[in-house]
Design an enzyme around this catalytic site. Structure first.
Site, mmCIF file in Angstrom:
data_model
loop_
_atom_site.group_PDB
_atom_site.id
_atom_site.type_symbol
_atom_site.label_atom_id
_atom_site.label_comp_id
_atom_site.label_asym_id
_atom_site.label_seq_id
_atom_site.Cartn_x
_atom_site.Cartn_y
_atom_site.Cartn_z
ATOM 1 C CG MET A 187 54.142 7.976 60.098
ATOM 2 S SD MET A 187 53.820 6.760 58.957
ATOM 3 C CE MET A 187 54.351 5.117 60.215
ATOM 4 C CB CYS A 188 58.008 13.099 56.309
ATOM 5 S SG CYS A 188 57.993 14.299 57.884
ATOM 6 C CG HIS A 189 53.552 12.391 52.173
ATOM 7 N ND1 HIS A 189 52.852 12.551 53.415
ATOM 8 C CD2 HIS A 189 52.723 11.561 51.673
ATOM 9 C CE1 HIS A 189 51.837 11.726 53.515
ATOM 10 N NE2 HIS A 189 51.741 11.196 52.186
ATOM 11 C CG MET A 235 57.300 17.318 60.035
ATOM 12 S SD MET A 235 57.541 17.546 61.602
ATOM 13 C CE MET A 235 58.717 16.594 62.002
ATOM 14 C CD GLU A 236 59.283 18.521 54.656
ATOM 15 O OE1 GLU A 236 59.223 17.434 54.339
ATOM 16 O OE2 GLU A 236 58.618 19.146 55.451
ATOM 17 C CG ASP A 262 80.345 17.595 64.240
ATOM 18 O OD1 ASP A 262 80.785 16.820 65.149
ATOM 19 O OD2 ASP A 262 80.571 17.500 63.101
#
Length: 165
Positions: free
Chosen positions: A74-76, A111-112, A126
């Site tokens: 749902m992120c723009h 969110m970014e 990793d």
């Protein structure tokens, strides 16, 4: 409190930001990677077989911030002005990743910042898993955000075991 991504029928939906004002927004998030002391010494002395762990983690974090809308449903997609990824040892077993992301847009950039911190931490894992599969990633959370309708948020107290200074 109402969840913004749930409509009146209880269905998930994307928030309409069309009428929102464009404002300067900033978010800062962190992640902590815990490992064996020898693993951290190897990273800091640049002795890993895969190369520059911290440099790769910084690049991965920036790349992840730019692709957040492709990963979080749902992120723009937002025009990002800047992303910085700082990685510092906290003690002899921990690296703390702090991401600061900025934009001038209609919706926030939290969110970014969170995606960048998480991806930088995963990149460290990793690149070092061959020598330390016991590493773990913790304490991924928002430290600070400013701008927009909801204003400012600042984490005032540290969570248990947090390296916040």
């Amino acid at each position: 409190m109402k969840l913004t991504h749930i409509n009146e029928n209880g269905d998930a939906h994307m928030v309409d930001v069309g009428e929102k004002d464009i404002t300067r927004r900033e978010a800062q998030a962190q992640a902590v990677v815990t490992m064996q002391p020898e693993t951290l010494r190897m990273i800091l002395s640049d002795r890993t077989k895969k190369g520059d762990v911290l440099g790769c983690a910084r690049i991965a974090g920036i790349m992840a911030a730019k692709r957040t809308a492709e990963l979080i449903p749902m992120c723009h997609a937002i025009p990002i002005d800047n992303v910085t990824v700082d990685i510092e040892p906290q003690n002899d077993t921990q690296l703390r990743i702090v991401v600061t992301a900025r934009c001038t847009w209609k919706t926030g950039i939290e969110m970014e910042a969170l995606t960048a911190a998480s991806t930088a931490a995963l990149t460290i894992y990793d690149m070092c898993k061959a020598v330390d599969r016991g590493m773990h990633i913790d304490e991924i959370y928002l430290l600070h955000k400013s701008g927009g309708k909801s204003g400012e948020f600042r984490r005032e107290e540290a969570l248990p075991g947090s390296p916040i200074r």
